[in-house]
Design an enzyme around this catalytic site. Structure first.
Site, mmCIF file in Angstrom:
data_model
loop_
_atom_site.group_PDB
_atom_site.id
_atom_site.type_symbol
_atom_site.label_atom_id
_atom_site.label_comp_id
_atom_site.label_asym_id
_atom_site.label_seq_id
_atom_site.Cartn_x
_atom_site.Cartn_y
_atom_site.Cartn_z
ATOM 1 N N LYS A 140 0.808 -1.188 0.000
ATOM 2 C CA LYS A 140 0.000 0.000 0.000
ATOM 3 C C LYS A 140 0.856 1.260 0.000
ATOM 4 O O LYS A 140 0.423 2.318 -0.459
ATOM 5 C CB LYS A 140 -0.866 0.029 1.276
ATOM 6 C CG LYS A 140 -1.860 -1.077 1.405
ATOM 7 C CD LYS A 140 -2.570 -0.954 2.767
ATOM 8 C CE LYS A 140 -3.442 -2.137 3.073
ATOM 9 N NZ LYS A 140 -3.963 -2.061 4.464
ATOM 10 N N ARG A 143 -0.883 7.029 7.221
ATOM 11 C CA ARG A 143 -0.947 7.150 5.762
ATOM 12 C C ARG A 143 -1.654 8.442 5.383
ATOM 13 O O ARG A 143 -1.453 8.990 4.307
ATOM 14 C CB ARG A 143 -1.692 5.956 5.156
ATOM 15 C CG ARG A 143 -1.004 4.608 5.392
ATOM 16 C CD ARG A 143 -1.577 3.560 4.442
ATOM 17 N NE ARG A 143 -1.348 2.190 4.883
ATOM 18 C CZ ARG A 143 -0.272 1.466 4.586
ATOM 19 N NH1 ARG A 143 0.709 2.003 3.887
ATOM 20 N NH2 ARG A 143 -0.163 0.221 5.010
ATOM 21 N N LYS A 148 16.838 4.419 2.236
ATOM 22 C CA LYS A 148 17.394 4.593 3.576
ATOM 23 C C LYS A 148 18.887 4.323 3.580
ATOM 24 O O LYS A 148 19.335 3.329 3.013
ATOM 25 C CB LYS A 148 16.692 3.625 4.539
ATOM 26 C CG LYS A 148 16.392 4.227 5.876
ATOM 27 C CD LYS A 148 15.762 3.228 6.796
ATOM 28 C CE LYS A 148 14.268 3.461 6.937
ATOM 29 N NZ LYS A 148 13.703 2.654 8.047
ATOM 30 N N PHE A 159 12.833 5.393 11.289
ATOM 31 C CA PHE A 159 11.532 4.914 10.821
ATOM 32 C C PHE A 159 10.668 6.116 10.461
ATOM 33 O O PHE A 159 10.401 6.966 11.310
ATOM 34 C CB PHE A 159 10.853 4.050 11.882
ATOM 35 C CG PHE A 159 9.669 3.318 11.322
ATOM 36 C CD1 PHE A 159 9.839 2.143 10.611
ATOM 37 C CD2 PHE A 159 8.383 3.814 11.482
ATOM 38 C CE1 PHE A 159 8.752 1.464 10.058
ATOM 39 C CE2 PHE A 159 7.287 3.150 10.949
ATOM 40 C CZ PHE A 159 7.479 1.965 10.234
ATOM 41 N N VAL A 160 10.253 6.205 9.215
ATOM 42 C CA VAL A 160 9.473 7.363 8.768
ATOM 43 C C VAL A 160 8.043 6.975 8.431
ATOM 44 O O VAL A 160 7.765 5.826 8.077
ATOM 45 C CB VAL A 160 10.131 8.063 7.560
ATOM 46 C CG1 VAL A 160 11.454 8.688 7.948
ATOM 47 C CG2 VAL A 160 10.301 7.106 6.389
ATOM 48 N N GLU A 184 7.800 2.138 -5.782
ATOM 49 C CA GLU A 184 7.867 1.677 -4.390
ATOM 50 C C GLU A 184 8.032 2.879 -3.464
ATOM 51 O O GLU A 184 8.546 3.924 -3.868
ATOM 52 C CB GLU A 184 9.059 0.701 -4.290
ATOM 53 C CG GLU A 184 9.426 0.180 -2.935
ATOM 54 C CD GLU A 184 8.372 -0.702 -2.284
ATOM 55 O OE1 GLU A 184 7.265 -0.181 -2.031
ATOM 56 O OE2 GLU A 184 8.670 -1.858 -1.979
ATOM 57 N N ASP A 185 7.592 2.758 -2.218
ATOM 58 C CA ASP A 185 7.728 3.865 -1.281
ATOM 59 C C ASP A 185 9.151 4.015 -0.739
ATOM 60 O O ASP A 185 9.705 5.102 -0.716
ATOM 61 C CB ASP A 185 6.727 3.739 -0.118
ATOM 62 C CG ASP A 185 6.759 2.374 0.579
ATOM 63 O OD1 ASP A 185 7.526 1.470 0.149
ATOM 64 O OD2 ASP A 185 6.002 2.199 1.556
ATOM 65 N N ILE A 186 9.739 2.905 -0.292
ATOM 66 C CA ILE A 186 11.026 3.025 0.402
ATOM 67 C C ILE A 186 11.838 1.741 0.263
ATOM 68 O O ILE A 186 11.284 0.638 0.276
ATOM 69 C CB ILE A 186 10.803 3.378 1.895
ATOM 70 C CG1 ILE A 186 12.119 3.607 2.645
ATOM 71 C CG2 ILE A 186 9.953 2.339 2.612
ATOM 72 C CD1 ILE A 186 11.954 4.266 4.018
ATOM 73 N N ILE A 187 13.138 1.899 0.082
ATOM 74 C CA ILE A 187 14.058 0.768 0.110
ATOM 75 C C ILE A 187 14.828 0.876 1.420
ATOM 76 O O ILE A 187 15.476 1.895 1.690
ATOM 77 C CB ILE A 187 15.066 0.817 -1.067
ATOM 78 C CG1 ILE A 187 14.368 0.946 -2.416
ATOM 79 C CG2 ILE A 187 16.008 -0.384 -1.009
ATOM 80 C CD1 ILE A 187 13.646 -0.259 -2.918
ATOM 81 N N ASP A 188 14.732 -0.162 2.234
ATOM 82 C CA ASP A 188 15.440 -0.183 3.511
ATOM 83 C C ASP A 188 16.625 -1.142 3.373
ATOM 84 O O ASP A 188 17.697 -0.737 2.919
ATOM 85 C CB ASP A 188 14.445 -0.593 4.609
ATOM 86 C CG ASP A 188 15.027 -0.553 6.009
ATOM 87 O OD1 ASP A 188 16.174 -0.116 6.178
ATOM 88 O OD2 ASP A 188 14.324 -0.971 6.953
ATOM 89 N N THR A 189 16.446 -2.419 3.693
ATOM 90 C CA THR A 189 17.544 -3.373 3.478
ATOM 91 C C THR A 189 17.732 -3.670 1.989
ATOM 92 O O THR A 189 18.814 -4.088 1.568
ATOM 93 C CB THR A 189 17.257 -4.717 4.179
ATOM 94 O OG1 THR A 189 16.084 -5.306 3.594
ATOM 95 C CG2 THR A 189 17.062 -4.534 5.670
ATOM 96 N N GLY A 190 16.668 -3.491 1.216
ATOM 97 C CA GLY A 190 16.720 -3.842 -0.210
ATOM 98 C C GLY A 190 16.268 -5.266 -0.481
ATOM 99 O O GLY A 190 16.111 -5.668 -1.634
ATOM 100 N N THR A 232 13.374 -6.894 -0.044
ATOM 101 C CA THR A 232 12.091 -7.060 -0.722
ATOM 102 C C THR A 232 12.240 -6.799 -2.219
ATOM 103 O O THR A 232 11.756 -7.568 -3.049
ATOM 104 C CB THR A 232 11.046 -6.090 -0.127
ATOM 105 O OG1 THR A 232 11.001 -6.283 1.285
ATOM 106 C CG2 THR A 232 9.673 -6.324 -0.725
#
Ligand code: 5GP
Ligand code: MG
Ligand code: MG
Length: 204
Positions: free
Chosen positions: A52, A184, A150, A171-172, A118-124, A126
């Site tokens: 989402k 959201r 990130k 964490f945003v 996509e909204d955000i890449i953290d660890t990558g 996913t």
């Protein structure tokens, strides 16, 4: 940015500790990203929203690309797709990614140029797994636009083709990014406060 200067829904007044990226700056950056994407596109694009969290970025990006299509020489026909991605982390990144479309529906992507939003890449993790999965459908090309990237030591090194903003390892929430499905409905990208974490924690 001082909180007092911005519009925050009153139900979240105590739940954010700072505004990391105000809504207007997000919109300005998306206008620029849309131009870059159109310049790089040779033909029709299948733009695929990762739900989402990606929905707001997707909606605003598609709008900006549509504007480019009316004013620039290049014009890129768009088709719009929506997927929900579920990744199982278990803290160890041995998870698999399941996407919500059936394999049959994804067969339409054969020989098409995909843009994943996509909204955000953290660890990558996913995104790497999603990209691997998408190869099964034999697209002509796959590019990724992520609003946020990130800067974290947990990164697997994956960097998307288009990045809105590189952000610190916090964490945003906001602009469709959630904390337990809340926030959201906040326009700015914010850092959640201790009060917010407590207020919207899942309590068993
Ligand atoms: P990754 O697999 O890159 O570690 O994380 C991917 C997903 O985790 C993102 O698409 C997003 O749903 C969630 N995520 C990672 N970091 C954040 C964050 O700072 N805020 C929110 N709201 N979600 C995040
Ligand atoms: Mg996401
Ligand atoms: Mg989430």
């Amino acid at each position: 940015y001082s909180l007092d200067h911005f519009v925050i829904p009153s139900h979240y007044q105590k739940d954010v500790s700072s505004i990391l990226i105000p809504h207007g700056i997000i919109m300005d950056r998306i206008e620029k990203l849309a131009k870059l994407i159109v310049e790089d596109s040779k033909g029709p694009l299948v733009i695929c929203c990762v739900l989402k969290g990606g929905h707001q970025f997707f909606a605003d990006l598609v709008n900006e690309i549509k504007k480019c299509n009316t004013v620039l020489g290049q014009s890129v026909p768009l088709s719009l797709e929506f997927i929900k991605v579920r990744s199982y982390h278990n803290d160890v990144s041995t998870g698999t990614v399941t996407i919500s479309l059936t394999d049959e529906e994804c067969q339409d992507w054969k020989n098409k140029n995909l843009l994943i939003v996509e909204d955000i890449i953290d660890t990558g993790n996913t995104m790497v797994k999603l990209l691997h999965k998408l190869q099964e459908f034999q697209p002509a090309s796959v590019r990724v636009a992520s609003l946020l990237l990130k800067k974290t030591p947990k990164s697997n090194g994956y960097v998307p083709n288009y990045v809105g903003f590189a952000i610190p390892d916090e964490f945003v929430v906001g602009y469709a990014l959630d904390y337990n499905e809340y926030f959201r409905d906040l326009d700015h990208i914010c850092i959640i406060s201790e009060h917010g974490k407590e207020a919207y924690a899942i309590k068993n």
